[in-house]
Design an enzyme around this catalytic site. Structure first.
Site, short mmCIF file in Angstrom:
data_model
loop_
_atom_site.label_atom_id
_atom_site.label_comp_id
_atom_site.label_asym_id
_atom_site.label_seq_id
_atom_site.Cartn_x
_atom_site.Cartn_y
_atom_site.Cartn_z
CE LYS A 198 26.12 73.16 15.70
NZ LYS A 198 27.54 73.20 15.35
NE ARG A 220 28.98 75.95 20.42
CZ ARG A 220 30.21 76.10 20.88
NH1 ARG A 220 30.73 77.31 20.99
NH2 ARG A 220 30.93 75.06 21.27
CE LYS A 251 25.19 69.33 16.05
NZ LYS A 251 26.46 69.94 15.89
CE1 TYR A 316 29.68 61.16 18.19
CE2 TYR A 316 27.41 61.81 18.71
CZ TYR A 316 28.71 62.15 18.36
OH TYR A 316 29.02 63.46 18.14
C1 PBG Z 1 30.58 72.16 16.14
C2 PBG Z 1 29.75 70.98 16.40
C3 PBG Z 1 28.99 70.64 17.55
C4 PBG Z 1 28.50 69.35 17.31
C5 PBG Z 1 28.94 68.97 16.05
N1 PBG Z 1 29.69 69.99 15.50
C6 PBG Z 1 28.75 71.23 18.84
C7 PBG Z 1 28.47 72.56 19.24
O1 PBG Z 1 27.81 73.36 18.58
O2 PBG Z 1 28.96 72.82 20.34
C8 PBG Z 1 27.68 68.56 18.29
C9 PBG Z 1 27.58 67.12 18.01
C10 PBG Z 1 27.09 66.30 19.15
O3 PBG Z 1 26.59 66.79 20.17
O4 PBG Z 1 27.18 65.08 19.01
N2 PBG Z 1 30.04 73.37 16.08
#
Ligand code: PBG
Length: 326
Positions: A198, A220, A251, A316
């Site tokens: 991520k 983050r 992701k 989505y």
């Molecule tokens: C939680 C999380 C995030 C997303 C999914 N789970 C966002 C983040 O790290 O702020 C993002 C999903 C999206 O942008 O569609 N940590």
């Protein structure tokens, strides 16, 4: 005769073109996220994500019933009652727990996946518990305390009937800790879809609007990955597999197709990709309501994610994709 000419002649005809197509999106490839809110008959638009809503549980059920071909959902909770420790996240009567129960009761075949993280539940908006003494801006997450809470959340989701839990806090050891907690309580059949790779991405903006989860201080980058680094992603994935992840995830998807491709080649486990909020909104913005353009753009992007190596895609566009592909 060069093979180039052969390809050209095949490309001229739709049927022969289909013969040689190497990537096929299928209805069953999609997981649709839902933002579930308390209340009844709630359908609140999310401004930065046209076509996506906060839905109360009754409306989630309605929407699933209308979504032909939908086989899997990913649940996020939308709450107002946030605190420092994100204590609403693991409550048995919490919104995600209630939603998972209700959805499983109504659609027992549907795969229910729940996001296991704290950012939607903490008042500071971070994905973990903050150390009492926050001296260093780069290490303010209390890893041990966070792991404990993540295990509690996962357990509460499993108790509510989730088929898979999806830890997304990017806390070291989260997969192993959750696996152990699930097994200890008899949830050996509850799987883990790990948000393994991520990245600290700018494409999460609209999602953070949806959950009101933008960090109130700092960012983050101390726990999500630096987008300049591909090898790190492979190490994270390897670690998650060894800790017991059933499926690993990359992701975001679109700006990270190289990572997806390498992960799929390297590891012999299912690989998922998250076509995130910003990727969705970008297409919405470009097509500006032109449905044909939206469909063409979305199918091109989703196909590229599949081509790069994703076994399935969280998107989505999941509901529309099922319609387009029928
Ligand atoms: C939680 C999380 C995030 C997303 C999914 N789970 C966002 C983040 O790290 O702020 C993002 C999903 C999206 O942008 O569609 N940590």
């Amino acid at each position: 005769m060069s093979s180039g000419n052969l390809s050209r002649s095949i490309r001229r005809n739709r049927i022969t073109r289909d013969w040689i197509s190497q990537t096929e999106l299928r209805v069953k490839d999609f997981i649709l996220p839902y933002f579930v809110a308390e209340g009844e008959d709630i359908k609140r638009p999310i401004e930065s994500m046209p076509g996506v809503y906060h839905l109360s549980i009754d409306n989630v059920i309605k929407d699933i019933a209308e979504s032909e071909g939908l086989r899997a959902v990913l649940l996020f909770g939308v709450i107002d009652k946030k605190d420092e420790l994100g204590s609403e996240s693991y409550r048995a009567g919490g919104i995600v727990q209630k939603a998972a129960r209700a959805v499983k009761e109504k659609f027992s075949e549907l795969v229910v996946i729940t996001d296991v993280c704290l950012c939607g539940y903490t008042s500071h908006g971070h994905c973990g518990i903050i150390k009492a003494e926050r001296k260093n801006e780069n290490s303010f997450i209390d890893v041990r305390a966070t792991l404990k809470v993540l295990a509690r959340i996962a357990l509460s989701h499993a108790e509510a009937g989730a088929d898979l839990v999806a830890p997304s806090a990017m806390t070291d050891g989260q997969v192993g800790t959750i696996r152990e907690a699930l097994d200890k309580h008899g949830f050996t059949d509850t799987g883990i879809l790990a948000y393994s790779a991520k990245y600290a991405s700018n494409f999460y903006g609209p999602f953070r609007d949806a959950l009101n989860s933008a960090p109130r201080f700092g960012d983050r980058k101390a726990y999500q990955m630096d987008f300049r680094n591909p090898d790190e992603a492979l190490r994270e994935i390897e670690e998650d597999i060894s800790e017991g992840a059933d499926i690993v995830m990359i992701k975001p998807a679109l700006a990270y197709l190289d990572i997806l491709c390498r992960a799929k080649q390297k590891f012999n486990v299912p690989v998922a990709a998250y076509n995130v909020s910003g990727e969705y909104s970008m297409i919405k913005a470009m097509s500006g309501g032109d449905q044909e353009m939206e469909k063409n753009l979305a199918l091109e992007v989703l196909t590229s994610i599949k081509r790069a190596g994703a076994d399935f895609i969280i998107s989505y566009f999941g509901k529309e994709a099922a319609k387009w592909l029928k």
